[in-house]
Design a protein around this motif. Structure first.
Motif, PDB file in Angstrom:
ATOM      1  N   THR A 296      53.886  84.469  57.319  1.00 14.94           N
ATOM      2  CA  THR A 296      55.186  84.468  56.648  1.00 14.94           C
ATOM      3  C   THR A 296      54.984  84.383  55.147  1.00 14.94           C
ATOM      4  N   TYR A 297      54.029  83.563  54.753  1.00 20.04           N
ATOM      5  CA  TYR A 297      53.722  83.379  53.329  1.00 20.04           C
ATOM      6  C   TYR A 297      53.418  84.733  52.678  1.00 20.04           C
ATOM      7  N   THR A 298      52.574  85.536  53.351  1.00 18.24           N
ATOM      8  CA  THR A 298      52.242  86.859  52.817  1.00 18.24           C
ATOM      9  C   THR A 298      53.498  87.703  52.653  1.00 18.24           C
TER      10      THR A 298
ATOM     11  N   GLY B  59      54.552  88.062  44.469  1.00 13.92           N
ATOM     12  CA  GLY B  59      53.254  88.324  43.861  1.00 13.92           C
ATOM     13  C   GLY B  59      53.269  87.928  42.388  1.00 13.92           C
ATOM     14  N   TYR B  60      52.230  88.331  41.662  1.00 16.65           N
ATOM     15  CA  TYR B  60      52.108  87.972  40.242  1.00 16.65           C
ATOM     16  C   TYR B  60      52.045  89.257  39.416  1.00 16.65           C
ATOM     17  N   PRO B  61      52.830  89.351  38.307  1.00 19.18           N
ATOM     18  CA  PRO B  61      52.809  90.581  37.516  1.00 19.18           C
ATOM     19  C   PRO B  61      51.447  90.809  36.850  1.00 19.18           C
TER      20      PRO B  61
ATOM     21  N   LEU C 215      41.036  80.641  42.854  1.00 22.80           N
ATOM     22  CA  LEU C 215      40.778  79.327  43.457  1.00 22.80           C
ATOM     23  C   LEU C 215      42.065  78.775  44.068  1.00 22.80           C
ATOM     24  N   GLY C 216      41.973  78.256  45.309  1.00 27.05           N
ATOM     25  CA  GLY C 216      43.194  77.877  46.048  1.00 27.05           C
ATOM     26  C   GLY C 216      43.934  79.166  46.359  1.00 27.05           C
ATOM     27  N   ALA C 217      43.164  80.159  46.832  1.00 29.08           N
ATOM     28  CA  ALA C 217      43.625  81.552  46.874  1.00 29.08           C
ATOM     29  C   ALA C 217      44.690  81.811  47.922  1.00 29.08           C
TER      30      ALA C 217
ATOM     31  N   VAL D 130      38.415  81.632  46.897  1.00 30.18           N
ATOM     32  CA  VAL D 130      38.021  80.380  47.550  1.00 30.18           C
ATOM     33  C   VAL D 130      39.276  79.624  47.983  1.00 30.18           C
ATOM     34  N   GLU D 131      39.280  79.184  49.236  1.00 35.07           N
ATOM     35  CA  GLU D 131      40.479  78.566  49.833  1.00 35.07           C
ATOM     36  C   GLU D 131      40.015  77.618  50.944  1.00 35.07           C
ATOM     37  N   PRO D 132      40.587  76.376  50.992  1.00 35.55           N
ATOM     38  CA  PRO D 132      40.105  75.407  51.999  1.00 35.55           C
ATOM     39  C   PRO D 132      40.723  75.564  53.382  1.00 35.55           C
ATOM     40  N   ASP D 133      41.806  76.340  53.522  1.00 38.49           N
ATOM     41  CA  ASP D 133      42.486  76.444  54.814  1.00 38.49           C
ATOM     42  C   ASP D 133      42.073  77.748  55.499  1.00 38.49           C
TER      43      ASP D 133
ATOM     44  N   PRO E 115      36.970  73.877  48.952  1.00 33.26           N
ATOM     45  CA  PRO E 115      37.990  73.251  48.130  1.00 33.26           C
ATOM     46  C   PRO E 115      37.660  73.388  46.633  1.00 33.26           C
ATOM     47  N   ALA E 116      38.661  73.164  45.801  1.00 32.38           N
ATOM     48  CA  ALA E 116      38.482  73.242  44.344  1.00 32.38           C
ATOM     49  C   ALA E 116      37.520  72.171  43.845  1.00 32.38           C
ATOM     50  N   GLU E 117      37.367  71.096  44.624  1.00 35.31           N
ATOM     51  CA  GLU E 117      36.519  69.989  44.174  1.00 35.31           C
ATOM     52  C   GLU E 117      35.048  70.233  44.505  1.00 35.31           C
ATOM     53  N   ALA E 118      34.732  71.289  45.252  1.00 29.99           N
ATOM     54  CA  ALA E 118      33.332  71.643  45.571  1.00 29.99           C
ATOM     55  C   ALA E 118      33.291  73.162  45.753  1.00 29.99           C
TER      56      ALA E 118
ATOM     57  N   VAL F  81      44.203  80.410  39.113  1.00 26.61           N
ATOM     58  CA  VAL F  81      44.769  79.520  40.135  1.00 26.61           C
ATOM     59  C   VAL F  81      46.259  79.802  40.222  1.00 26.61           C
ATOM     60  N   GLY F  82      46.722  80.278  41.373  1.00 28.07           N
ATOM     61  CA  GLY F  82      48.149  80.566  41.540  1.00 28.07           C
ATOM     62  C   GLY F  82      48.826  79.483  42.346  1.00 28.07           C
ATOM     63  N   HIS F  83      49.740  78.767  41.700  1.00 32.33           N
ATOM     64  CA  HIS F  83      50.573  77.793  42.404  1.00 32.33           C
ATOM     65  C   HIS F  83      49.765  76.810  43.233  1.00 32.33           C
ATOM     66  N   ALA F  84      48.658  76.355  42.737  1.00 32.53           N
ATOM     67  CA  ALA F  84      47.820  75.464  43.542  1.00 32.53           C
ATOM     68  C   ALA F  84      47.184  74.342  42.716  1.00 32.53           C
TER      69      ALA F  84
HETATM   70  C1  SAM Z   1      51.324  77.311  47.304  1.00 30.19           C
HETATM   71  S1  SAM Z   1      49.801  77.884  47.968  1.00 30.19           S
HETATM   72  C2  SAM Z   1      49.322  79.114  46.757  1.00 30.19           C
HETATM   73  C3  SAM Z   1      48.411  80.172  47.313  1.00 30.19           C
HETATM   74  C4  SAM Z   1      48.084  81.341  46.399  1.00 30.19           C
HETATM   75  N1  SAM Z   1      47.231  80.934  45.304  1.00 30.19           N
HETATM   76  C5  SAM Z   1      49.344  82.001  45.865  1.00 30.19           C
HETATM   77  O1  SAM Z   1      49.558  82.010  44.649  1.00 30.19           O
HETATM   78  O2  SAM Z   1      50.118  82.537  46.671  1.00 30.19           O
HETATM   79  C6  SAM Z   1      48.718  76.537  47.613  1.00 30.19           C
HETATM   80  C7  SAM Z   1      47.315  76.736  48.144  1.00 30.19           C
HETATM   81  O3  SAM Z   1      46.499  75.693  47.630  1.00 30.19           O
HETATM   82  C8  SAM Z   1      45.573  75.368  48.634  1.00 30.19           C
HETATM   83  N2  SAM Z   1      45.005  74.034  48.341  1.00 30.19           N
HETATM   84  C9  SAM Z   1      45.529  72.825  48.607  1.00 30.19           C
HETATM   85  N3  SAM Z   1      44.674  71.853  48.218  1.00 30.19           N
HETATM   86  C10 SAM Z   1      43.574  72.485  47.691  1.00 30.19           C
HETATM   87  C11 SAM Z   1      42.335  72.041  47.133  1.00 30.19           C
HETATM   88  N4  SAM Z   1      42.057  70.747  47.004  1.00 30.19           N
HETATM   89  N5  SAM Z   1      41.430  72.974  46.723  1.00 30.19           N
HETATM   90  C12 SAM Z   1      41.711  74.292  46.808  1.00 30.19           C
HETATM   91  N6  SAM Z   1      42.869  74.769  47.331  1.00 30.19           N
HETATM   92  C13 SAM Z   1      43.790  73.879  47.766  1.00 30.19           C
HETATM   93  C14 SAM Z   1      46.385  75.426  49.918  1.00 30.19           C
HETATM   94  O4  SAM Z   1      45.556  75.515  51.082  1.00 30.19           O
HETATM   95  C15 SAM Z   1      47.212  76.677  49.664  1.00 30.19           C
HETATM   96  O5  SAM Z   1      46.574  77.830  50.137  1.00 30.19           O
END
Ligand code: SAM
Length: 252
Positions: free
Chosen positions: A17-19, A24-26, A44-46, A65-68, A88-91, A104-107
């Motif tokens: 659903t998210y997709t 998107g981003y301009p 990152l947090g892709a 890179v994405e943790p889920d 994750p962003a921390e490693a 980093v988009g919204h993350a």
């Molecule tokens: C709102 S979504 C944004 C996804 C994408 N970047 C976008 O712009 O559509 C937030 C994302 O951050 C990821 N996230 C949450 N904690 C994180 C962490 N510690 N390190 C990296 N990604 C993380 C989530 O799994 C999720 O995919």
């Protein structure tokens, strides 16, 4: 788990659903965040690859890179040209000084405090960090009402006076901000689904979530700017904060 941790890890349950419904981003916003000579970049947090797709459209080599795992599966489907890695962003699973930009988009607001040092580690000196947020432009009445309903209010709209996303940092120049207006074409079902992909809404108990989505449906069916229309334009402002990785010698 804390509420915040539950929200940060809640996105995977709605990956497809998210997709479909998240904006998107301009390209202009993406380009502004990068060094002019960028070739290899990290998203990152892709998530499901919204930023990844915009970076690939610029002709760049992209690590995502994405943790889920569920979000990453969706990213592999929509952006197979990217190098998708679980982490994750921390490693960050990349070597030192290996990318020209970290996007980093919204993350960024979900990352732990050690993420900035990791971003500095993988960036080459002179590389950039670009932190992007898609904010709904709630100058339009129905957009403001939608934002109030999904309970993000100020934090997720242009009414919010964003503070700098990180304080003075020895590894980076002070972040500078720029905004880029764009719109997303969406229909009734899409707007309901969009509400359902918010971290806050995903983390609600099922009965409260159903109530909230019913209120969104009522808004769409009764608001004079929406009622009876098949599709509408949802206005957004993409906010970008850019900072440059200092050369190690600059602050030795
Ligand atoms: C709102 S979504 C944004 C996804 C994408 N970047 C976008 O712009 O559509 C937030 C994302 O951050 C990821 N996230 C949450 N904690 C994180 C962490 N510690 N390190 C990296 N990604 C993380 C989530 O799994 C999720 O995919």
């Amino acid at each position: 788990m804390t509420t915040r941790e539950i929200q940060a890890s809640s996105f995977g349950s709605a990956a497809a659903t998210y997709t479909a419904v998240r904006p998107g981003y301009p390209g202009s916003a993406i380009r502004w965040g990068l060094p002019p000579d960028a070739r290899v970049v990290l998203d990152l947090g892709a998530g499901t690859g919204k930023v990844t797709e915009a970076l690939l459209a610029q002709g760049l080599t992209v690590h995502a890179v994405e943790p889920d795992e569920r979000m990453l599966d969706e990213l592999r489907r929509v952006a197979p040209a990217a190098d998708a890695r679980l982490g994750p962003a921390e490693a960050i699973p990349l070597p030192d000084a290996s990318v020209d930009a970290v996007c980093v988009g919204h993350a960024f607001h979900w990352f732990g405090p050690s993420a900035l040092a990791e971003m500095a580690r993988v960036l080459r000196p002179g590389g950039t960090v670009a932190l992007l947020w898609n904010l709904r432009d709630d100058a339009t009445d129905w957009v403001a009402r939608f934002g109030t309903l999904i309970a993000l209010g100020a934090q997720d709209s242009t009414r919010y006076e964003s503070p700098s996303p990180f304080a003075e940092n020895a590894d980076f120049t002070a972040p500078v901000r720029q905004t880029f207006a764009h719109t997303q074409r969406i229909d009734r079902a899409g707007l309901l689904a969009l509400a359902g992909t918010r971290g806050y809404v995903l983390a609600l108990p099922a009965d409260r979530r159903d109530e909230l989505l019913a209120e969104v449906a009522e808004l769409v069916d009764t608001h004079p700017q929406l009622a009876g229309r098949d599709q509408f334009e949802l206005p957004y402002v993409t906010e970008v904060w850019r900072a440059v990785r200092r050369n190690g010698a600059d602050h030795a």
